[in-house]
Design a protein around this motif. Structure first.
Motif, PDB file in Angstrom:
ATOM      1  N   PHE A 156       0.838  -1.204   0.000  1.00 16.07           N
ATOM      2  CA  PHE A 156       0.000   0.000   0.000  1.00 16.07           C
ATOM      3  C   PHE A 156       0.875   1.257   0.000  1.00 16.07           C
ATOM      4  O   PHE A 156       0.660   2.180  -0.797  1.00 16.07           O
ATOM      5  CB  PHE A 156      -0.918  -0.032   1.234  1.00 16.07           C
ATOM      6  N   PHE A 157       1.880   1.287   0.874  1.00 13.55           N
ATOM      7  CA  PHE A 157       2.760   2.459   0.948  1.00 13.55           C
ATOM      8  C   PHE A 157       3.633   2.586  -0.304  1.00 13.55           C
ATOM      9  O   PHE A 157       3.899   3.691  -0.764  1.00 13.55           O
ATOM     10  CB  PHE A 157       3.624   2.406   2.204  1.00 13.55           C
ATOM     11  N   ARG A 158       4.062   1.462  -0.873  1.00 11.58           N
ATOM     12  CA  ARG A 158       4.899   1.501  -2.075  1.00 11.58           C
ATOM     13  C   ARG A 158       4.175   2.186  -3.231  1.00 11.58           C
ATOM     14  O   ARG A 158       4.782   2.870  -4.043  1.00 11.58           O
ATOM     15  CB  ARG A 158       5.296   0.073  -2.482  1.00 11.58           C
ATOM     16  N   HIS A 159       2.860   1.966  -3.289  1.00 14.40           N
ATOM     17  CA  HIS A 159       2.075   2.560  -4.379  1.00 14.40           C
ATOM     18  C   HIS A 159       1.550   3.960  -4.057  1.00 14.40           C
ATOM     19  O   HIS A 159       0.965   4.607  -4.912  1.00 14.40           O
ATOM     20  CB  HIS A 159       0.906   1.636  -4.748  1.00 14.40           C
ATOM     21  N   SER A 160       1.767   4.417  -2.822  1.00 18.97           N
ATOM     22  CA  SER A 160       1.220   5.705  -2.408  1.00 18.97           C
ATOM     23  C   SER A 160       2.269   6.756  -2.070  1.00 18.97           C
ATOM     24  O   SER A 160       1.958   7.949  -2.067  1.00 18.97           O
ATOM     25  CB  SER A 160       0.329   5.511  -1.172  1.00 18.97           C
ATOM     26  N   LEU A 161       3.486   6.328  -1.783  1.00 25.89           N
ATOM     27  CA  LEU A 161       4.520   7.249  -1.302  1.00 25.89           C
ATOM     28  C   LEU A 161       5.817   7.079  -2.088  1.00 25.89           C
ATOM     29  O   LEU A 161       6.088   5.978  -2.597  1.00 25.89           O
ATOM     30  CB  LEU A 161       4.804   6.981   0.196  1.00 25.89           C
ATOM     31  N   PRO A 162       6.633   8.115  -2.165  1.00 18.28           N
ATOM     32  CA  PRO A 162       7.921   7.992  -2.851  1.00 18.28           C
ATOM     33  C   PRO A 162       8.909   7.191  -1.987  1.00 18.28           C
ATOM     34  O   PRO A 162       8.752   7.114  -0.764  1.00 18.28           O
ATOM     35  CB  PRO A 162       8.388   9.445  -2.992  1.00 18.28           C
ATOM     36  N   GLN A 163       9.885   6.599  -2.628  1.00 12.42           N
ATOM     37  CA  GLN A 163      10.884   5.825  -1.877  1.00 12.42           C
ATOM     38  C   GLN A 163      11.818   6.770  -1.106  1.00 12.42           C
ATOM     39  O   GLN A 163      12.418   7.661  -1.701  1.00 12.42           O
ATOM     40  CB  GLN A 163      11.715   4.954  -2.826  1.00 12.42           C
ATOM     41  N   PRO A 164      11.947   6.570   0.219  1.00 15.87           N
ATOM     42  CA  PRO A 164      12.854   7.429   0.992  1.00 15.87           C
ATOM     43  C   PRO A 164      14.313   7.058   0.720  1.00 15.87           C
ATOM     44  O   PRO A 164      14.645   5.885   0.602  1.00 15.87           O
ATOM     45  CB  PRO A 164      12.467   7.130   2.436  1.00 15.87           C
TER      46      PRO A 164
END
Length: 197
Positions: A156-164
């Motif tokens: 879910f986070f991979r598809h919603s947020l940029p990679q830190p």
């Protein structure tokens, strides 16, 4: 309680969150004697026997990898099932049907079971797996007994947020992740708590 050498445990996933592993390893390194023994004993690794009688960890990969990094060589294990009579194909299909295997790489791409690593401490780092744990620890969602729950949040986070790329970016994304976890976009994920009050 039965113990096994960590190098005898075969992983059933391709990735782990290295930040989470390093954080746990640091905690274990600070413990000595009885305190360390008690910390190890409270998280036995559930295993199944696979073809040739090899022991496969079906949970607590992060714990085992962290203990390995903290120079602990053995872990307590709990045998869940014995699948040693199955063929490799039947074995992996059975694990996947039980949600005890996760053959996805750090980009969220499905891989083959031949791509599985031999040792737990060699798993590929998935920064979003660490992020899902950080968001949970920060109150973004509740821990449940749903198998592979962190990987569902990870995706879910991979598809919603940029990679830190830095610690500062990771910290900022953890804050954003907590807010995102409480939106309707996360509805249906295990441990979802609904909108912030």
């Amino acid at each position: 309680m039965k113990t096994l050498k960590i190098d005898q445990l075969r992983p059933t996933q391709l990735t782990h969150g290295l930040r989470e592993v390093l954080k746990k390893a640091e905690t274990y390194r600070k413990l000595k004697g009885h305190e360390l023994e008690m910390a190890i004993a409270e998280k036995p690794v559930p295993i199944v026997y696979g073809p040739r009688g090899d022991a496969y960890a079906i949970d607590h990969h992060h714990v085992a990898a962290a203990l390995w990094r903290a120079d602990v060589k053995r872990v307590p294990v709990v045998l869940v099932r014995d699948f040693s009579t199955l063929s490799p194909a039947e074995f992996w299909l059975t694990l996947e049907n039980n949600r005890w295997a996760y053959p996805y790489n750090a980009l969220g791409q499905r891989m083959t079971f031949e791509d599985m690593r031999e040792h737990i401490w060699t798993l590929e780092d998935d920064v979003f797996r660490s992020l899902s744990a950080a968001v949970r620890d920060a109150g973004g969602y509740e821990k449940t007994n749903v198998p592979l729950e962190e990987f569902r949040w990870d995706d879910f986070f991979r598809h919603s947020l940029p990679q830190p790329r830095t610690d500062a970016e990771f910290a900022a994304l953890t804050t954003k992740g907590v807010k995102l976890a409480k939106t309707k976009a996360a509805l249906g994920l295990p441990g979802y708590q609904g909108p912030a009050a």
